[in-house]
Scaffold this active site. Structure first.
Site, PDB file in Angstrom:
ATOM      1  N   VAL A   1       0.837  -1.210   0.000  1.00  0.00           N
ATOM      2  CA  VAL A   1       0.000   0.000   0.000  1.00  0.00           C
ATOM      3  C   VAL A   1       0.872   1.259   0.000  1.00  0.00           C
ATOM      4  O   VAL A   1       0.630   2.203  -0.753  1.00  0.00           O
ATOM      5  CB  VAL A   1      -0.948  -0.006   1.227  1.00  0.00           C
ATOM      6  CG1 VAL A   1      -1.717   1.297   1.329  1.00  0.00           C
ATOM      7  CG2 VAL A   1      -1.906  -1.178   1.150  1.00  0.00           C
TER       8      VAL A   1
ATOM      9  N   PHE B   1      -8.426   1.167  -1.306  1.00  0.00           N
ATOM     10  CA  PHE B   1      -9.283   0.175  -1.960  1.00  0.00           C
ATOM     11  C   PHE B   1      -8.554  -0.433  -3.159  1.00  0.00           C
ATOM     12  O   PHE B   1      -9.116  -0.578  -4.232  1.00  0.00           O
ATOM     13  CB  PHE B   1     -10.608   0.819  -2.395  1.00  0.00           C
ATOM     14  CG  PHE B   1     -11.433   1.321  -1.239  1.00  0.00           C
ATOM     15  CD1 PHE B   1     -12.259   0.459  -0.533  1.00  0.00           C
ATOM     16  CD2 PHE B   1     -11.352   2.638  -0.832  1.00  0.00           C
ATOM     17  CE1 PHE B   1     -12.996   0.906   0.551  1.00  0.00           C
ATOM     18  CE2 PHE B   1     -12.095   3.104   0.249  1.00  0.00           C
ATOM     19  CZ  PHE B   1     -12.923   2.231   0.944  1.00  0.00           C
ATOM     20  N   LEU B   2      -7.275  -0.725  -2.960  1.00  0.00           N
ATOM     21  CA  LEU B   2      -6.462  -1.216  -4.074  1.00  0.00           C
ATOM     22  C   LEU B   2      -6.611  -2.714  -4.244  1.00  0.00           C
ATOM     23  O   LEU B   2      -6.606  -3.444  -3.261  1.00  0.00           O
ATOM     24  CB  LEU B   2      -4.988  -0.902  -3.813  1.00  0.00           C
ATOM     25  CG  LEU B   2      -4.644   0.542  -3.441  1.00  0.00           C
ATOM     26  CD1 LEU B   2      -3.162   0.665  -3.134  1.00  0.00           C
ATOM     27  CD2 LEU B   2      -5.045   1.479  -4.568  1.00  0.00           C
TER      28      LEU B   2
ATOM     29  N   GLY C   1      -9.144 -15.718  -1.335  1.00  0.00           N
ATOM     30  CA  GLY C   1      -7.948 -15.662  -0.483  1.00  0.00           C
ATOM     31  C   GLY C   1      -7.425 -14.242  -0.476  1.00  0.00           C
ATOM     32  O   GLY C   1      -8.178 -13.296  -0.657  1.00  0.00           O
TER      33      GLY C   1
ATOM     34  N   CYS D   1      -6.684  -9.468   2.195  1.00  0.00           N
ATOM     35  CA  CYS D   1      -7.755  -8.597   2.687  1.00  0.00           C
ATOM     36  C   CYS D   1      -9.013  -9.330   3.121  1.00  0.00           C
ATOM     37  O   CYS D   1      -9.414  -9.230   4.282  1.00  0.00           O
ATOM     38  CB  CYS D   1      -8.114  -7.572   1.621  1.00  0.00           C
ATOM     39  SG  CYS D   1      -6.808  -6.382   1.341  1.00  0.00           S
TER      40      CYS D   1
HETATM   41  C1  UDX Z   1      -9.586  -6.893  -2.342  1.00  0.00           C
HETATM   42  C2  UDX Z   1     -10.569  -5.777  -2.756  1.00  0.00           C
HETATM   43  O1  UDX Z   1     -11.084  -6.058  -4.058  1.00  0.00           O
HETATM   44  C3  UDX Z   1      -9.891  -4.440  -2.701  1.00  0.00           C
HETATM   45  O2  UDX Z   1     -10.813  -3.412  -3.008  1.00  0.00           O
HETATM   46  C4  UDX Z   1      -9.330  -4.231  -1.284  1.00  0.00           C
HETATM   47  O3  UDX Z   1      -8.650  -3.013  -1.180  1.00  0.00           O
HETATM   48  C5  UDX Z   1      -8.401  -5.379  -0.906  1.00  0.00           C
HETATM   49  O4  UDX Z   1      -9.085  -6.624  -1.066  1.00  0.00           O
HETATM   50  P1  UDX Z   1      -7.603  -8.249  -3.512  1.00  0.00           P
HETATM   51  O5  UDX Z   1      -7.492  -9.014  -2.229  1.00  0.00           O
HETATM   52  O6  UDX Z   1      -6.361  -7.734  -4.136  1.00  0.00           O
HETATM   53  O7  UDX Z   1      -8.547  -6.953  -3.309  1.00  0.00           O
HETATM   54  O8  UDX Z   1      -8.293  -9.197  -4.576  1.00  0.00           O
HETATM   55  P2  UDX Z   1      -9.685  -9.361  -5.315  1.00  0.00           P
HETATM   56  O9  UDX Z   1      -9.496  -9.147  -6.768  1.00  0.00           O
HETATM   57  O10 UDX Z   1     -10.746  -8.570  -4.681  1.00  0.00           O
HETATM   58  O11 UDX Z   1      -9.949 -10.935  -5.107  1.00  0.00           O
HETATM   59  C6  UDX Z   1     -10.052 -11.505  -3.811  1.00  0.00           C
HETATM   60  C7  UDX Z   1     -10.325 -12.990  -3.869  1.00  0.00           C
HETATM   61  O12 UDX Z   1     -11.675 -13.226  -4.249  1.00  0.00           O
HETATM   62  C8  UDX Z   1      -9.480 -13.793  -4.856  1.00  0.00           C
HETATM   63  O13 UDX Z   1      -9.067 -14.981  -4.221  1.00  0.00           O
HETATM   64  C9  UDX Z   1     -10.422 -14.095  -5.990  1.00  0.00           C
HETATM   65  O14 UDX Z   1     -10.089 -15.279  -6.665  1.00  0.00           O
HETATM   66  C10 UDX Z   1     -11.737 -14.225  -5.267  1.00  0.00           C
HETATM   67  N1  UDX Z   1     -12.914 -13.946  -6.103  1.00  0.00           N
HETATM   68  C11 UDX Z   1     -13.126 -12.694  -6.613  1.00  0.00           C
HETATM   69  C12 UDX Z   1     -13.852 -14.953  -6.344  1.00  0.00           C
HETATM   70  O15 UDX Z   1     -13.687 -16.100  -5.895  1.00  0.00           O
HETATM   71  N2  UDX Z   1     -14.966 -14.661  -7.080  1.00  0.00           N
HETATM   72  C13 UDX Z   1     -15.203 -13.432  -7.591  1.00  0.00           C
HETATM   73  O16 UDX Z   1     -16.248 -13.250  -8.238  1.00  0.00           O
HETATM   74  C14 UDX Z   1     -14.257 -12.417  -7.359  1.00  0.00           C
END
Ligand code: UDX
Length: 445
Positions: free
Chosen positions: A11, A155-156, A263, A266
């Site tokens: 971040v 919110f990255l 996973g 966050c």
């Molecule tokens: C997330 C939030 O999106 C972001 O706004 C916040 O600041 C931090 O947490 P991130 O952890 O980088 O970001 O990943 P993200 O793209 O949100 O995916 C999280 C997890 O959800 C991944 O394991 C992904 O595979 C899973 N996922 C996502 C699903 O299983 N189904 C979906 O429809 C979307």
């Protein structure tokens, strides 16, 4: 404007590089000498597309600099961003020791007005603790300096962090001082597209907004995973259901992809932390507990399918595994479904032949060299002689593989797909036993 950022992790670095890119002078402070040395040499400690160039370009202009010295940091910036880690402790609550240590270091060195901006994900009420830590430290020094504390959660998304910072949907600014809100607005003005993205609110609402966003997204995923499991029992195809409901604008297509669980750094941490915060104020957050519980079970689904397919006879088998990171475009394996799967396979005496486009170094860091894991630079090489292929991360390169080659390389043409990448009918026509998540046809394979 002058900005100081404590914590040169994910971040902090993204925030620093993006604020420098629009013309600010940014000084990044970290306590890790090795990290600061590497950053000064232009080495980026994390994998994030575009970040290395952005850091290098801004460092070259002198707008982005690095130091170990908090005194220099406090002197430099009107804005003092705290972007250090808040790892979960044993009971799931966020460990604030790093955040509060930075607050005290700022107070130790402060001689004029400073805006202390909290970017780390912290429980509701943390800004008050930061305020208290600064006030106490100043009192111990016998000095009186004005300061404000702001909550400005990030919110990255990993893999898209620079775009998320440069083109934000919203910029949440929690402060009880209208003048500070104006200064924050000015700092973020370059990131407004078409209209002002800054939403100013009270500090506690800003702190809760961050958790609410992540908990909502996690809830959407767990909801879809629950329906996917139900679809399997009912012989329905969750992919049709997903499109059917996503077309309703009130529901939308985003974040309703079923799979082998969410996973990352966050969602798992924030859902647990929010549930715990609720408990601390005597509120039972039933939905949050269920979201977490469904996800834990979902991470075990691929292993369950593998075990069922082989009638529990797993000892001595080999599984090819595509994807180790918790999602594509990152090397991050925190809370990744691949870990749940690999650990279960190892416990059952299975050898794993794995490939990931960028996370293999991270995998070695986590698990070291072990006899039941072999990593391959090429995803096709990982297949040779395996009993089946399991897919955990939807990297683009896995979307349209050479199915003939897969069939030839595997002992039996069997695919366990945790991200629903392929069309079941297509794979079955080619002679594969194809297990996806929540897809009616595949369960008959
Ligand atoms: C997330 C939030 O999106 C972001 O706004 C916040 O600041 C931090 O947490 P991130 O952890 O980088 O970001 O990943 P993200 O793209 O949100 O995916 C999280 C997890 O959800 C991944 O394991 C992904 O595979 C899973 N996922 C996502 C699903 O299983 N189904 C979906 O429809 C979307």
């Amino acid at each position: 404007m002058k900005v100081t950022i404590y914590g040169s992790g994910y971040v902090g670095l993204v925030t620093g590089a993006c604020l420098a890119e629009v013309g600010n002078h940014v000084l990044c402070v970290d306590i890790d000498p090795d990290k600061i040395e590497r950053l000064k040499r232009g080495e980026i400690p994390i994998y994030e597309p575009g970040l290395d160039d952005l850091v290098a370009e801004n460092a070259a202009t002198g707008r982005l600099a690095f130091t170990l010295d908090p005194a220099e940091g406090v002197k430099h910036g009107l804005f003092q961003f705290i972007a250090v880690g808040t790892p979960p402790d044993e009971d799931g609550s966020a460990d604030l020791s790093h955040v509060l240590a930075v607050a005290r270091a700022i107070a130790d060195n402060m001689s004029e007005y400073r805006i202390v901006v909290n970017k780390s994900t912290v429980p509701v009420g943390t800004a008050d603790k930061v305020k208290a830590a600064i006030t106490d430290t100043l009192a111990q020094r016998g000095s009186q300096v004005d300061f404000d504390v702001v909550s400005n959660p990030e919110f990255l998304k990993e893999g898209a962090a620079i775009d998320d910072f440069m083109k934000p949907d919203r910029i949440i600014v929690g402060t009880d001082n209208p003048r500070t809100a104006e200064l924050m607005r000015a700092l973020y003005a370059p990131f407004n597209r078409n209209h002002d993205r800054v939403m100013a609110m009270d500090i506690r609402s800003a702190e809760l907004t961050k958790y609410a966003a992540n908990a909502m997204l996690a809830t959407k995923i767990s909801f879809m995973n629950e329906l996917a499991n139900l679809a399997e029992k009912l012989g329905a195809d969750i992919e049709h259901v997903r499109q059917g409901i996503g077309s309703d604008p009130r529901i939308g297509y985003h974040f309703i992809y079923p799979g082998c669980g969410y996973g990352g750094s966050c969602f798992p941490k924030d859902v647990k932390a929010l549930e715990r915060t609720a408990r601390q104020v005597g509120f039972k957050a039933q939905l949050l507990a269920a979201v977490e519980d469904v996800n834990e079970r979902q991470k075990e689904r691929l292993f369950d399918k593998i075990r069922t397919h082989f009638n529990g006879d797993l000892k001595g088998r080999t599984i090819a595994l595509w994807g180790l990171s918790f999602k594509p475009n990152t090397d991050d394996m925190r809370e990744a479904s691949s870990r749940t799967l690999m650990e279960a396979l190892w416990d059952a005496g299975v050898h794993v032949r794995a490939h990931d486009p960028v996370a293999m170094e991270e995998c070695t860091r986590l698990y070291g060299e072990r006899p039941d894991l072999t990593l391959y630079e090429d995803h096709e090489e990982a297949l040779a002689g395996a009993d089946a292929l399991a897919i955990v991360t939807e990297w683009n390169v896995f979307r349209s593989p050479d199915f003939d080659l897969i069939r030839k390389q595997l002992k039996t043409p069997t695919i366990f797909d945790g991200r629903n990448l392929y069309e079941p009918r297509h794979l079955e026509d080619m002679g594969f036993a194809y297990y996806a998540i929540g897809r009616g046809r595949s369960i008959q394979a």
